[in-house]
Scaffold this motif. Structure first.
Motif, PDB file in Angstrom:
ATOM      1  N   ILE A   1       0.839  -1.207   0.000  1.00 19.45           N
ATOM      2  CA  ILE A   1       0.000   0.000   0.000  1.00 19.45           C
ATOM      3  C   ILE A   1       0.870   1.253   0.000  1.00 19.45           C
ATOM      4  N   ILE A   2       1.919   1.256   0.805  1.00 18.65           N
ATOM      5  CA  ILE A   2       2.841   2.399   0.833  1.00 18.65           C
ATOM      6  C   ILE A   2       3.466   2.597  -0.548  1.00 18.65           C
ATOM      7  N   GLN A   3       3.828   1.519  -1.208  1.00 20.00           N
ATOM      8  CA  GLN A   3       4.396   1.613  -2.560  1.00 20.00           C
ATOM      9  C   GLN A   3       3.372   2.192  -3.536  1.00 20.00           C
ATOM     10  N   GLN A   4       2.103   1.759  -3.444  1.00 19.59           N
ATOM     11  CA  GLN A   4       1.046   2.292  -4.320  1.00 19.59           C
ATOM     12  C   GLN A   4       0.879   3.801  -4.106  1.00 19.59           C
ATOM     13  N   ILE A   5       0.906   4.228  -2.860  1.00 21.91           N
ATOM     14  CA  ILE A   5       0.773   5.661  -2.556  1.00 21.91           C
ATOM     15  C   ILE A   5       1.943   6.431  -3.155  1.00 21.91           C
ATOM     16  N   GLY A   6       3.145   5.913  -2.972  1.00 20.40           N
ATOM     17  CA  GLY A   6       4.333   6.576  -3.521  1.00 20.40           C
ATOM     18  C   GLY A   6       4.281   6.694  -5.036  1.00 20.40           C
ATOM     19  N   LEU A   7       3.886   5.629  -5.702  1.00 21.44           N
ATOM     20  CA  LEU A   7       3.789   5.654  -7.168  1.00 21.44           C
ATOM     21  C   LEU A   7       2.709   6.624  -7.642  1.00 21.44           C
ATOM     22  N   ALA A   8       1.574   6.624  -6.938  1.00 16.24           N
ATOM     23  CA  ALA A   8       0.499   7.548  -7.319  1.00 16.24           C
ATOM     24  C   ALA A   8       0.966   8.998  -7.171  1.00 16.24           C
ATOM     25  N   CYS A   9       1.688   9.285  -6.105  1.00 16.78           N
ATOM     26  CA  CYS A   9       2.198  10.648  -5.905  1.00 16.78           C
ATOM     27  C   CYS A   9       3.210  11.025  -6.985  1.00 16.78           C
ATOM     28  N   GLN A  10       4.097  10.094  -7.322  1.00 16.05           N
ATOM     29  CA  GLN A  10       5.119  10.368  -8.331  1.00 16.05           C
ATOM     30  C   GLN A  10       4.537  10.542  -9.724  1.00 16.05           C
ATOM     31  N   HIS A  11       3.595   9.680 -10.090  1.00 17.29           N
ATOM     32  CA  HIS A  11       3.089   9.667 -11.466  1.00 17.29           C
ATOM     33  C   HIS A  11       1.863  10.542 -11.701  1.00 17.29           C
ATOM     34  N   ASP A  12       0.995  10.649 -10.687  1.00 16.29           N
ATOM     35  CA  ASP A  12      -0.261  11.368 -10.880  1.00 16.29           C
ATOM     36  C   ASP A  12      -0.378  12.633 -10.029  1.00 16.29           C
ATOM     37  N   GLY A  13       0.303  12.641  -8.888  1.00 12.88           N
ATOM     38  CA  GLY A  13       0.230  13.806  -8.007  1.00 12.88           C
ATOM     39  C   GLY A  13      -0.921  13.764  -7.025  1.00 12.88           C
ATOM     40  N   PHE A  14      -1.811  12.806  -7.160  1.00 16.35           N
ATOM     41  CA  PHE A  14      -2.948  12.664  -6.259  1.00 16.35           C
ATOM     42  C   PHE A  14      -3.525  11.266  -6.424  1.00 16.35           C
ATOM     43  N   PHE A  15      -4.431  10.903  -5.518  1.00 21.20           N
ATOM     44  CA  PHE A  15      -5.055   9.587  -5.577  1.00 21.20           C
ATOM     45  C   PHE A  15      -6.321   9.597  -4.736  1.00 21.20           C
ATOM     46  N   GLN A  16      -7.139   8.564  -4.913  1.00 22.96           N
ATOM     47  CA  GLN A  16      -8.331   8.345  -4.102  1.00 22.96           C
ATOM     48  C   GLN A  16      -8.047   7.188  -3.161  1.00 22.96           C
ATOM     49  N   VAL A  17      -8.765   7.139  -2.041  1.00 28.26           N
ATOM     50  CA  VAL A  17      -8.617   5.997  -1.148  1.00 28.26           C
ATOM     51  C   VAL A  17      -9.991   5.413  -0.823  1.00 28.26           C
ATOM     52  N   LYS A  18      -9.994   4.123  -0.542  1.00 26.14           N
ATOM     53  CA  LYS A  18     -11.199   3.470  -0.030  1.00 26.14           C
ATOM     54  C   LYS A  18     -10.779   2.631   1.166  1.00 26.14           C
ATOM     55  N   ASN A  19     -11.747   2.247   1.968  1.00 30.70           N
ATOM     56  CA  ASN A  19     -11.495   1.504   3.203  1.00 30.70           C
ATOM     57  C   ASN A  19     -10.542   2.258   4.125  1.00 30.70           C
ATOM     58  N   HIS A  20     -10.762   3.583   4.231  1.00 32.36           N
ATOM     59  CA  HIS A  20      -9.927   4.438   5.075  1.00 32.36           C
ATOM     60  C   HIS A  20     -10.355   4.416   6.533  1.00 32.36           C
ATOM     61  N   GLY A  21     -11.523   3.883   6.822  1.00 38.61           N
ATOM     62  CA  GLY A  21     -11.964   3.749   8.205  1.00 38.61           C
ATOM     63  C   GLY A  21     -12.701   4.944   8.778  1.00 38.61           C
ATOM     64  N   VAL A  22     -12.871   6.006   7.990  1.00 40.78           N
ATOM     65  CA  VAL A  22     -13.620   7.166   8.471  1.00 40.78           C
ATOM     66  C   VAL A  22     -15.093   6.922   8.132  1.00 40.78           C
ATOM     67  N   PRO A  23     -15.937   6.823   9.159  1.00 39.83           N
ATOM     68  CA  PRO A  23     -17.349   6.548   8.888  1.00 39.83           C
ATOM     69  C   PRO A  23     -17.988   7.640   8.024  1.00 39.83           C
ATOM     70  N   GLU A  24     -18.879   7.233   7.135  1.00 41.07           N
ATOM     71  CA  GLU A  24     -19.556   8.182   6.248  1.00 41.07           C
ATOM     72  C   GLU A  24     -20.294   9.257   7.045  1.00 41.07           C
ATOM     73  N   GLU A  25     -20.838   8.879   8.194  1.00 37.42           N
ATOM     74  CA  GLU A  25     -21.536   9.854   9.044  1.00 37.42           C
ATOM     75  C   GLU A  25     -20.583  10.957   9.503  1.00 37.42           C
ATOM     76  N   THR A  26     -19.354  10.589   9.852  1.00 37.25           N
ATOM     77  CA  THR A  26     -18.354  11.577  10.275  1.00 37.25           C
ATOM     78  C   THR A  26     -18.009  12.508   9.120  1.00 37.25           C
ATOM     79  N   ILE A  27     -17.832  11.959   7.938  1.00 43.00           N
ATOM     80  CA  ILE A  27     -17.533  12.768   6.751  1.00 43.00           C
ATOM     81  C   ILE A  27     -18.669  13.758   6.501  1.00 43.00           C
ATOM     82  N   ASN A  28     -19.901  13.276   6.562  1.00 42.56           N
ATOM     83  CA  ASN A  28     -21.056  14.149   6.322  1.00 42.56           C
ATOM     84  C   ASN A  28     -21.170  15.245   7.373  1.00 42.56           C
TER      85      ASN A  28
END
Length: 163
Positions: A63-90
């Motif tokens: 996962i750390i490698q995926q994050i590093g590659l996304a930052c190097q190649h795209d500059g940003f990324f999306q995440v899923k299964n981050h553990g922040v409940p949807e209610e908290t986000i809302n």
């Protein structure tokens, strides 16, 4: 506390409703603007989506490698299964919307042009040194590590509940 006069609006959201044209201090020189003819169009499916499930387990290095590659190649990324409940986000999105709908005098109580402040409302990264201002207002709230901000937690919780 910052104060604004009729001719000097500190926040973009207050300035924007009073002008017909973009003020010159918000217009970047042509050589600082993106060359839109060189921008490749892509769809949302090309934005890397990183699954954080297993970040603290056997998939940690992957996962750390995926994050590093996304930052190097795209500059940003999306995440899923981050553990922040949807209610908290809302709740946070609701609080943010309500904050930015407060009267200018209330919002300005949080205004600062000091980029070293961890909690501040501003319009640019460093208002004092930037030649061109950013066309945005932002509320910067650092809250990690929690120990560093624990003295504010009670106030912040009450603040959020009062809105």
């Amino acid at each position: 506390m910052a104060t604004a006069t009729a001719s000097t609006k500190l926040l973009l959201s207050d300035l924007a409703s009073t002008v017909q044209n973009v003020p010159s201090n918000y217009i970047r020189p042509i050589n600082d603007r993106p060359n839109l003819t060189q921008v490749e169009v892509s769809d949302a499916s090309s934005i890397p989506l990183i699954d954080l499930d297993g970040l603290y387990g056997p998939r940690h290095s992957e996962i750390i490698q995926q994050i590093g590659l996304a930052c190097q190649h795209d500059g940003f990324f999306q995440v899923k299964n981050h553990g922040v409940p949807e209610e908290t986000i809302n709740i946070m999105l609701n609080v943010a919307r309500r904050f930015f709908k407060l009267p200018e005098s209330e919002r300005l109580k949080s205004y600062s042009d000091d980029p070293s402040k961890t909690t501040r409302l501003s319009t640019s990264f460093n208002v004092k040194t930037e030649k061109v201002a950013n066309w945005r207002d932002f509320l910067r709230l650092h809250c990690y590590p929690l120990e560093r901000y624990s003295a504010m937690i009670g106030t912040r919780v009450c603040f959020i509940e009062l809105w």
